[in-house]
Motif scaffolding. Structure first.
Motif, PDB file in Angstrom:
ATOM      1  N   PRO A   1     -22.058 -24.110   0.243  1.00  0.00           N
ATOM      2  CA  PRO A   1     -20.982 -25.001   0.680  1.00  0.00           C
ATOM      3  C   PRO A   1     -19.630 -24.280   0.704  1.00  0.00           C
ATOM      4  O   PRO A   1     -18.670 -24.700   0.054  1.00  0.00           O
ATOM      5  CB  PRO A   1     -21.016 -26.107  -0.382  1.00  0.00           C
ATOM      6  N   THR A   2     -19.564 -23.192   1.440  1.00  0.00           N
ATOM      7  CA  THR A   2     -18.339 -22.397   1.491  1.00  0.00           C
ATOM      8  C   THR A   2     -18.268 -21.641   2.807  1.00  0.00           C
ATOM      9  O   THR A   2     -19.278 -21.457   3.484  1.00  0.00           O
ATOM     10  CB  THR A   2     -18.288 -21.400   0.314  1.00  0.00           C
ATOM     11  N   ASP A   3     -17.067 -21.204   3.154  1.00  0.00           N
ATOM     12  CA  ASP A   3     -16.865 -20.386   4.343  1.00  0.00           C
ATOM     13  C   ASP A   3     -16.858 -18.904   4.030  1.00  0.00           C
ATOM     14  O   ASP A   3     -16.830 -18.068   4.940  1.00  0.00           O
ATOM     15  CB  ASP A   3     -15.533 -20.750   5.012  1.00  0.00           C
ATOM     16  N   PHE A   4     -16.899 -18.557   2.727  1.00  0.00           N
ATOM     17  CA  PHE A   4     -16.792 -17.154   2.347  1.00  0.00           C
ATOM     18  C   PHE A   4     -17.351 -16.948   0.947  1.00  0.00           C
ATOM     19  O   PHE A   4     -17.091 -17.736   0.033  1.00  0.00           O
ATOM     20  CB  PHE A   4     -15.325 -16.710   2.371  1.00  0.00           C
ATOM     21  N   ALA A   5     -18.134 -15.873   0.785  1.00  0.00           N
ATOM     22  CA  ALA A   5     -18.634 -15.518  -0.535  1.00  0.00           C
ATOM     23  C   ALA A   5     -18.925 -14.022  -0.560  1.00  0.00           C
ATOM     24  O   ALA A   5     -19.349 -13.449   0.446  1.00  0.00           O
ATOM     25  CB  ALA A   5     -19.896 -16.311  -0.879  1.00  0.00           C
ATOM     26  N   TRP A   6     -18.697 -13.404  -1.721  1.00  0.00           N
ATOM     27  CA  TRP A   6     -19.065 -12.012  -1.892  1.00  0.00           C
ATOM     28  C   TRP A   6     -19.233 -11.691  -3.357  1.00  0.00           C
ATOM     29  O   TRP A   6     -19.066 -12.552  -4.215  1.00  0.00           O
ATOM     30  CB  TRP A   6     -18.105 -11.066  -1.211  1.00  0.00           C
ATOM     31  N   VAL A   7     -19.585 -10.439  -3.619  1.00  0.00           N
ATOM     32  CA  VAL A   7     -19.820  -9.989  -4.981  1.00  0.00           C
ATOM     33  C   VAL A   7     -18.572  -9.230  -5.448  1.00  0.00           C
ATOM     34  O   VAL A   7     -18.323  -8.120  -4.975  1.00  0.00           O
ATOM     35  CB  VAL A   7     -21.058  -9.078  -5.069  1.00  0.00           C
ATOM     36  N   PRO A   8     -17.795  -9.802  -6.339  1.00  0.00           N
ATOM     37  CA  PRO A   8     -16.556  -9.128  -6.742  1.00  0.00           C
ATOM     38  C   PRO A   8     -16.781  -7.775  -7.394  1.00  0.00           C
ATOM     39  O   PRO A   8     -15.993  -6.850  -7.207  1.00  0.00           O
ATOM     40  CB  PRO A   8     -15.920 -10.111  -7.735  1.00  0.00           C
ATOM     41  N   TYR A   9     -17.859  -7.660  -8.167  1.00  0.00           N
ATOM     42  CA  TYR A   9     -18.093  -6.417  -8.903  1.00  0.00           C
ATOM     43  C   TYR A   9     -19.565  -6.029  -8.809  1.00  0.00           C
ATOM     44  O   TYR A   9     -20.445  -6.865  -8.930  1.00  0.00           O
ATOM     45  CB  TYR A   9     -17.676  -6.562 -10.366  1.00  0.00           C
TER      46      TYR A   9
END
Length: 259
Positions: A128-136
């Motif tokens: 349920p988002t427009d953006f996601a990634w792995v910060p570390y």
């Protein structure tokens, strides 16, 4: 060739720098082999620009990676050539902003070419988002290579806004940091979702166990995406415990000629 329904597709875009030069066509073959096994029926879009260092032979080799179950498309996109006086190679990476302009798809995963995908990615479409990634990529917060794995929902308005900010404001080019990675982090800082380490597992920083031939990340979860950020797949020798994960495709094991 199998028909691909874009309404039911998770498009996967190969990250720019590594496929804008001939030396990274071989790692791309490894990525495709792993995706064909783990995510059959999906589409990989290899972004490139008109003046890239890719020969016609390279482009045909990329196009020929398609199979009846997994399609690979070489797509020319505008070059967002924001120069970087500290690290010139980062100028190539801004091309990844074009992923937000792929509005024929509901969702896109942008991957670095020096990756191997071991698990299914299609479930990310339900985030349920427009953006996601792995910060570390590892247990140490200072070890970050955030741009290697990005989930996004294309939007032309967002693309145009990001492009205008990045090209008109030198401060937002983050030339002394990680260029487009830092810009994207800044842009989605308050709205993006954080994904766990298994989605962007640095093979030298975030693998904690090899017991029984099975890989584990901090916390005990198996990696979904392996990232060969420090040593490339062609540098992994047969005696190395990572060898079978680095060489998914026998015909792609050759070391690039200019290495």
């Amino acid at each position: 060739m199998q028909a691909f329904d874009t309404a039911k597709l998770l498009a996967i875009a190969a990250c720019p720098m590594q496929v804008r030069t001939s030396r990274y066509v071989q790692p791309l073959k490894q990525l495709v082999c792993s995706l064909a096994e783990s995510n059959p029926g999906q589409l990989l879009i290899v972004m490139g620009c008109k003046d890239d260092d890719l020969s016609e032979v390279d482009k045909r080799a990329i196009a020929n990676l398609s199979t009846k179950d997994f399609k690979v498309e070489y797509r020319l996109v505008p070059d967002i050539g924001i120069q970087n006086v500290f690290s010139p190679r980062f100028a190539l990476n801004w091309i990844k902003l074009n992923s937000w302009n792929m509005t024929e798809f509901d969702s896109v995963v942008n991957l670095d070419t020096d990756m191997v995908v071991l698990g299914d990615l299609t479930h990310l479409r339900t985030l349920p988002t427009d953006f996601a990634w792995v910060p570390y990529q590892g247990p140490k917060r200072w070890w970050h290579n955030k741009g290697g794995f990005v989930f996004l929902r294309p939007c032309q308005a967002v693309f145009q806004h990001m492009l205008r900010l990045a090209t008109e404001n030198e401060e937002l080019q983050f030339q002394d940091l990680h260029a487009e990675q830092t810009f994207i982090d800044w842009y989605f800082y308050y709205t993006g979702y954080r994904l766990p380490i298994p989605y962007n597992t640095n093979v030298h920083k975030a693998l904690t166990s090899f017991k029984g031939g099975k890989l584990q990340t901090p916390g005990g979860a198996a990696p979904i995406v392996l990232h060969f950020a420090n040593i490339k797949p062609w540098g992994i020798q047969p005696e190395d415990k990572l060898y079978k994960w680095a060489h998914r495709c026998k015909e792609a094991q050759a070391k690039p000629a200019d290495e």
